[in-house]
Write an enzyme that holds these catalytic residues in place. Structure first.
Site, PDB file in Angstrom:
ATOM      1  CE  LYS A 196      45.837  48.817  38.473  1.00 21.65           C
ATOM      2  NZ  LYS A 196      46.566  47.762  39.173  1.00 21.65           N
ATOM      3  CE  LYS A 255      48.020  49.024  35.229  1.00 19.74           C
ATOM      4  NZ  LYS A 255      48.285  48.116  36.305  1.00 19.74           N
TER       5      LYS A 255
HETATM    6  C1  PBG Z   1      47.500  44.366  39.813  1.00 20.32           C
HETATM    7  C2  PBG Z   1      48.010  44.921  38.534  1.00 20.32           C
HETATM    8  C3  PBG Z   1      47.322  44.904  37.327  1.00 20.32           C
HETATM    9  C4  PBG Z   1      48.176  45.428  36.365  1.00 20.32           C
HETATM   10  C5  PBG Z   1      49.365  45.779  37.005  1.00 20.32           C
HETATM   11  N1  PBG Z   1      49.244  45.479  38.363  1.00 20.32           N
HETATM   12  C6  PBG Z   1      45.992  44.344  36.998  1.00 20.32           C
HETATM   13  C7  PBG Z   1      44.813  44.828  37.713  1.00 20.32           C
HETATM   14  O1  PBG Z   1      44.798  45.862  38.381  1.00 20.32           O
HETATM   15  O2  PBG Z   1      43.813  44.108  37.647  1.00 20.32           O
HETATM   16  C8  PBG Z   1      47.835  45.543  34.916  1.00 20.32           C
HETATM   17  C9  PBG Z   1      48.973  45.672  33.962  1.00 20.32           C
HETATM   18  C10 PBG Z   1      48.659  45.369  32.542  1.00 20.32           C
HETATM   19  O3  PBG Z   1      47.500  45.205  32.132  1.00 20.32           O
HETATM   20  O4  PBG Z   1      49.629  45.298  31.755  1.00 20.32           O
HETATM   21  N2  PBG Z   1      47.589  45.093  40.956  1.00 20.32           N
END
Ligand code: PBG
Length: 332
Positions: A196, A255
């Site tokens: 991520k 992601k």
């Molecule tokens: C938080 C989380 C996020 C997303 C999924 N889980 C945001 C972040 O890490 O700040 C983002 C998903 C998206 O942008 O569609 N743990």
């Protein structure tokens, strides 16, 4: 070699093209991310994500049934909790009567076949908008892991099929696996957000949950770069995915999606578990904005992006387009 070989022969018409097509899409390739809020009969549009809503539980259930009828078999759940429930311990995250736990129970009751994957991270519960517990100016790894284990076990108790840790703490997959097993939840799976990246593509999601990192009286990091990955890196993604599989992840995730398809392919080649891809909020917003202006064709771009994500190696795609794309696929 030309003229014996002619690539265009296999592109002559749609029937031939369909015979040699290497990748196909179906509604069961998609997971739909859902934003759940307190209340009844509540449906709040998210301005930066046209067509996406934050809904109360009653309307969420209705939507889940529709998704199931369209062939979608998994939902990711994110909750918006009220400000007075936020603190620096995240304790609301494992409240057995919390919004997430009630949502999981209600969905499994109304639509038992739908696979429910609640998000495991503290950001919706954090006064600082961070994915974990803040200490000494940063997110503290071990105490955050302790909290995540309690959170994941509470999700399993509520009936979650999978838990989906999105926090990027070190060692959390192992801790979650051990915690779930110790509580008897051997068959509750882990879909780990392994690679991520610290991405500006998450902006609209943070609007939806009001979960962006905030200014505060104590020193907190202004962004998530001490835990989410540097988008300049490739080897790191492979390493994280391999570790997560060793720690017990049943599926790994990359992601965001479109700008990271090189990583998707490399991770796919490196691990022997299904790779999921999160086509995130900012990617959705960009397409919707361009389509609203008449600059791009929404349906064509949506299908092209989803197909390309699958071609890159995704077994599953988490996407805000899941419903729209399923409707289109079902019309064929
Ligand atoms: C938080 C989380 C996020 C997303 C999924 N889980 C945001 C972040 O890490 O700040 C983002 C998903 C998206 O942008 O569609 N743990």
């Amino acid at each position: 070699m030309f003229p014996l070989q002619r690539g265009r022969r296999l592109r002559t018409n749609e029937s031939i093209r369909s015979l040699v097509r290497e990748t196909t899409l179906s509604p069961s390739d998609f997971m739909f991310p859902m934003f759940v809020a307190e209340g009844e009969n509540v449906e709040v549009a998210i301005p930066s994500m046209p067509g996406i809503f934050r809904r109360s539980l009653d309307l969420t259930i209705k939507e889940v049934k529709e998704l199931y009828d369209l062939g979608i078999r998994a939902v990711n759940i994110y909750v918006k909790v009220s400000e007075n429930l936020k603190d620096n311990t995240g304790k609301e995250a494992w409240n057995s009567d919390g919004l997430m736990q009630n949502t999981i129970r209600a969905i499994k009751k109304a639509c038992p076949e739908m696979i429910v994957m609640p998000d495991v991270a503290l950001d919706p519960y954090s006064v600082y908008g961070h994915d974990g517990i803040i200490a000494n100016g940063d997110v503290e790894n071990e105490s955050t892991n302790d909290a995540l284990v309690k959170m994941a076990v509470s999700h399993a108790q509520a009936g979650a099929d999978f838990v989906a840790p999105s926090d990027m703490m070190d060692g959390r997959v192992l801790r979650l696996r051990q915690g779930l097993d110790a509580a008897g939840f051997y068959n509750v799976g882990i879909m780990s957000y392994s690679a991520k990246y610290a991405s500006a593509f998450y902006g609209p999601f943070r609007d939806a949950l009001d979960s962006a990192p905030r200014e505060s009286d104590v020193v907190v990091p202004k962004d998530k770069k001490t835990y989410q990955m540097d988008y300049a890196n490739r080897i790191e993604a492979i390493k994280e995915a391999i570790w997560d599989v060793e720690e017990g992840a049943d599926m790994v995730m990359v992601k965001p999606g479109i700008a990271y398809l090189d990583i998707v392919r490399e991770v796919k080649n490196a691990v022997n578990v299904p790779v999921t891809v999160y086509h995130v909020s900012g990617e959705y917003a960009m397409i919707k904005a361009a389509a609203e202006k008449g600059w791009l064709d929404n349906d064509a771009i949506m299908m092209e992006q989803l197909m390309c994500i699958k071609r890159a190696g995704a077994s599953l795609i988490s996407t805000y387009f899941a419903k729209e794309a399923a409707i289109l696929l079902n019309q064929k």
